[in-house]
Structures are given as C-alpha cells and as structure tokens.
Design a protein around this motif. Structure first.
Motif, mmCIF file in Angstrom:
data_model
loop_
_atom_site.group_PDB
_atom_site.id
_atom_site.type_symbol
_atom_site.label_atom_id
_atom_site.label_comp_id
_atom_site.label_asym_id
_atom_site.label_seq_id
_atom_site.Cartn_x
_atom_site.Cartn_y
_atom_site.Cartn_z
ATOM 1 N N SER A 1 -19.554 36.330 -22.201
ATOM 2 C CA SER A 1 -20.938 36.014 -22.516
ATOM 3 C C SER A 1 -20.804 34.622 -23.582
ATOM 4 C CB SER A 1 -21.837 37.002 -23.308
ATOM 5 O OG SER A 1 -22.898 36.713 -23.730
ATOM 6 N N SER A 2 -20.055 34.881 -24.444
ATOM 7 C CA SER A 2 -19.904 33.850 -25.495
ATOM 8 C C SER A 2 -19.326 32.464 -24.974
ATOM 9 C CB SER A 2 -19.082 33.980 -26.759
ATOM 10 O OG SER A 2 -19.346 35.535 -27.243
ATOM 11 N N LEU A 3 -18.412 32.490 -24.180
ATOM 12 C CA LEU A 3 -17.644 31.367 -23.515
ATOM 13 C C LEU A 3 -18.672 30.798 -22.703
ATOM 14 C CD1 LEU A 3 -14.134 32.855 -22.375
ATOM 15 C CD2 LEU A 3 -14.642 31.114 -24.172
ATOM 16 N N LYS A 4 -19.485 31.573 -21.944
ATOM 17 C CA LYS A 4 -20.489 30.897 -21.272
ATOM 18 C C LYS A 4 -21.837 30.261 -21.898
ATOM 19 C CE LYS A 4 -22.068 30.469 -17.024
ATOM 20 N NZ LYS A 4 -23.214 30.974 -16.597
ATOM 21 N N LYS A 5 -22.055 30.608 -23.134
ATOM 22 C CA LYS A 5 -22.954 30.402 -24.053
ATOM 23 C C LYS A 5 -22.460 29.074 -24.460
ATOM 24 C CE LYS A 5 -25.449 34.300 -25.317
ATOM 25 N NZ LYS A 5 -25.064 35.399 -26.288
ATOM 26 N N ARG A 6 -21.133 28.839 -24.976
ATOM 27 C CA ARG A 6 -20.632 27.761 -25.177
ATOM 28 C C ARG A 6 -20.328 26.616 -24.306
ATOM 29 N NH1 ARG A 6 -19.730 26.206 -30.399
ATOM 30 N NH2 ARG A 6 -17.663 25.525 -30.184
ATOM 31 N N GLY A 7 -21.127 26.950 -22.892
ATOM 32 C CA GLY A 7 -20.925 25.730 -21.907
ATOM 33 C C GLY A 7 -19.908 25.981 -20.938
ATOM 34 N N HIS A 8 -18.876 26.787 -21.131
ATOM 35 C CA HIS A 8 -17.806 26.748 -20.436
ATOM 36 C C HIS A 8 -17.936 27.292 -19.207
ATOM 37 C CE1 HIS A 8 -15.357 25.203 -23.858
ATOM 38 N NE2 HIS A 8 -15.758 26.198 -24.465
ATOM 39 N N GLU A 9 -17.026 27.064 -17.973
ATOM 40 C CA GLU A 9 -17.266 27.729 -16.833
ATOM 41 C C GLU A 9 -15.948 28.719 -16.880
ATOM 42 O OE1 GLU A 9 -16.193 24.953 -13.471
ATOM 43 O OE2 GLU A 9 -15.356 26.699 -12.188
#
Ligand code: CTP
Length: 393
Positions: free
Chosen positions: A24-32
């Motif tokens: 979830s955090s990686l996604k929020k940082r905009g990563h795929e």
C-alpha cells in the motif's frame, strides 16, 4: 522520486501480513507494484488482498490453470527496477543463494537483473544457524542486499533476532536502492535532527516541540543521492534510516561535541536540529523537592553550534542552517545567514498552514547571498529532496 516498478515476493511466514502495508505504501508513493506469492504465503494472506492493494494481478504458482502463456516471469523480471523478497524465509534464502528456481517467485527472481533486497524473517535459531548465515553471505556476494532483522518477540514465542522490520523501514530501504541520481556520491554529509533535552534534575528537563521529521527526511534524501551520511539526533520517535550512521545525543552540549568533532570531514553540514539556546546552570543530583515559594532556575547559554561551524568552515564546505520563526521570517533568517557565516538558511514560519512541528508537510524559503527561493507546501520528504538539490547539486 521517479516512479519505479517494484516486484514484491511474499513467502510463507507470519510476517507476510505486514507486506500489505508495504504494498500500500509503495503504491501511494506512485510506484507500479507487482506481487508474487509462494503457495505457503497464500496460507497467511489471501491473494485478493494484494491484488486490491497493488491494483495488479497477483502472480501465484507457475503451474496454475489460468497461467497466461506470456512468459510472465520473464516479462516481470525484465520490467522490475527492484525485487524485494519479504518475508524471506530460510528456505527461500537458501534457494536464491544457489540459483534454485522451482516456483514462480524464485524463477522470476533468478531471471531478474535489478536491485534485489531480501528481508529475512524467521525464528532466531534458524537465522543464527551457520547454514542460513552462509547462505546470506552468499546472497551478499552475488550483489543482493540484505535488510537486517529486528530483535524482539517472535510469533513462535521466542525472543531474539529474526523479526521482520516494519513496512516503513522496508519502504525506506527500497527507495534508497532505487534513487539513481547519485549527485552526492563520494561526499560526506552530516545532518542534525530533533530536539535537545536540558536536565534540571534526574527527572525533569527543558525541551521543545521538534519531532525530528525534517532532519530525518534530509538524512534519507542525502543518502538516496549517494552521500555518506551521519545523522546526529536528539531523542525522537522515528524509525532509524537504513545505511546512515546514527549518533544519538541528548543535550545541546552532547550535540555540540558530536557535530564539532566530525565537522572537518564533512562536505556539507545541515543543522536541522532544534537545539536549546539555554541550559540550567546547575543540574541537581537529586530530584528537586517543592517548597512553598516560587522556584527560579538560572539558565546559561549553550554553544551555538552553527556559529562555531561558521567560524571554522573549511574551503568548499557547505553549511545549511534552519530558522523557525513566528514573526519577521525573512529578515530574521537573513540575519542568521550573515551572523553564522552559513551558505543557506532554510526558513519556515510556524504560522503557515502545513508547516511546523509534528506534521508531515512543510513550507520553506531558502535564503542565500543569491536571494530567496520559496518551495511552497510539500511533504517533508519532497522538501528535503528540493533543499538538497538546490543547495548541493
Ligand atoms: N543552532 C545551533 N546551536 C544552537 C542553537 C541553534 O547550531 N545552540 C542552529 C539551529 O540548528 C539552526 C540555526 O542555528 O540551524 C538557527 O536556530 P534558531 O534557534 O532559529 O536561531 P538562533 O540563532 O538560536 O536565534 P533565536 O533563537 O534568537 O531565533
């Protein structure tokens, strides 16, 4: 930072539940983000959870009936900028150390040519077993990165090393591997952060509201840009950044000593700490007992560290100070720039919405001889990245 493709391999361990928060955090940082799961991992967390959090089809077993013949493990392996295995069990570490590729996760991992991070999580005795230690050493030899396990209570009931670090620590480690613009490579940067505590007696002290968040964000950003970073920190409640040398201090005097004795090796020093300007002249050995009248505590000046650094600044060294003001922001900050012989003063007003203590955002203006540069409302991480690139690039 630039958005990247991150593959997260999840193995069968109780710590797998923490990976939901990482994804979830990686996604929020905009990563795929793509998640690969072993069969065992599916017993701990349902694939649908990862599918929902990542927004991508979760890759399960190679032999499953709905396996699409697009050689998915190869395409994912080619796409990945970073491959994290977390929790990495003793079993998967042994496999990847020896090139065993007997499921989708290990096959994709073997095919990937990107930054690879293993996050071991297991029982202390399994971790300390020389077989596991040798396998970890072998993984390091092949260029994989290993995130140190934390110590504490383990789900099996033992207490010791083997706990998986929190998702925020893994996120930090991933981002530190991904940053490719290493413009501070080969440079030493010292950052100070947090408040100091000035003892009155063994149970009481004088401090301030600094959370240390801005200083920690600067240390992470400098590390991501390739610097060798020392973080001199007062008492705060923040996860320690990985790959940063930590120096813990309590008082202004300890901070002064820690900074000044390291100052000559530094290419840049960033004074983001909120250092007490005064400390009690006498520190009582025993707890002060209350009397009937008023109590006066005599305070004396502490060392102004930035001022000292300004006096002994070496050729090419960059000094960055902070100024937190409640009024006359720019005039006060410009005064500090000249008085302390700093190259930059990062000024903020606690009156601005989104700036100040404890919050995750900041609104700053950078002041130098060349003029003023306002950065506007940004997260503290973005503010840190912009301060560094403005002052040190
Ligand atoms: N600073 C320092 N040593 C101190 C106090 C402050 O090195 N004893 C540094 C801070 O880390 C910051 C800068 O000096 O980078 C400005 O701190 P600030 O407290 O805003 O300014 P002061 O010079 O202490 O002035 P004043 O408190 O009067 O505003």
């Amino acid at each position: 930072m630039e958005k990247k493709c991150i593959v997260v391999g999840v193995c069968g361990g109780i710590a797998a539940y923490k990976i939901c928060s990482l994804v979830s955090s990686l996604k929020k940082r905009g990563h795929e983000v793509h998640v690969l799961m072993t069969k065992e991992a599916e017993s701990f967390v349902g694939p649908l959870t990862f599918q929902t959090l990542s927004g991508q089809r979760v890759v399960l077993d190679m032999m499953s009936i709905d396996y699409e013949p697009d050689v998915h493990h190869i395409s994912l392996a080619r796409k990945a900028d970073c491959f994290v295995i977390a929790p990495a069990t003793a079993n998967v570490i042994a496999k990847v150390a020896h090139g065993i590729a007997d499921d989708m996760l290990t096959t994709t991992f073997l095919a990937a040519d990107c930054e690879k991070l293993l996050v071991p999580a297991m029982n202390t005795y399994m971790l300390e077993n020389p077989v596991t230690q040798d396998n970890i050493a072998l993984c390091r030899k092949y260029g994989m990165h290993i995130l140190e396990s934390a110590s504490g209570y383990l789900a099996c009931g033992d207490t010791g090393k083997g706990r998986m670090p929190e998702a925020s620590v893994i996120l930090d480690a991933v981002e530190s591997l991904l940053e490719k613009d290493r413009y501070l490579s080969g440079r030493n940067v010292l950052v100070t952060a947090g408040p100091t505590r000035e003892d009155i007696d063994p149970v009481r002290y004088i401090t301030n509201h600094s959370s240390g968040k801005m200083g920690y964000a600067l240390a992470r950003a400098a590390r991501n840009a390739g610097a060798k970073v020392v973080l001199v920190t007062g008492c705060v409640n923040i996860e320690e950044p990985v790959n940063v040398e930590m120096v813990h201090v309590t008082s202004a005097a300890e901070m002064a000593q820690a900074v000044l004795e390291r100052s000559q090796e530094q290419d840049a020093i960033i004074m983001a700490a909120a250092i007490a300007d005064y400390t009690p002249k006498e520190k009582a050995d025993q707890k002060l007992k209350k009397g009937d009248g008023e109590l006066y505590i005599e305070l004396e000046r502490t060392t102004d560290i930035l001022l000292e650094l300004g006096k002994r600044k070496k050729e090419g060294q960059v000094l960055i100070g902070f100024a937190m003001e409640t009024e006359n922001l720019l005039a006060n900050a410009a005064g500090k720039l000249a008085k302390k012989n700093a190259d930059y003063i990062v000024a903020n007003s606690i009156a601005d919405a989104g700036a100040g203590f404890g919050v995750d955002t900041n609104v700053v203006t950078i002041i130098s001889k060349e003029g003023e540069k306002s950065l506007g409302l940004l997260s503290k991480d973005e503010t840190a990245e912009k301060i560094l690139s403005y002052c040190l690039k």
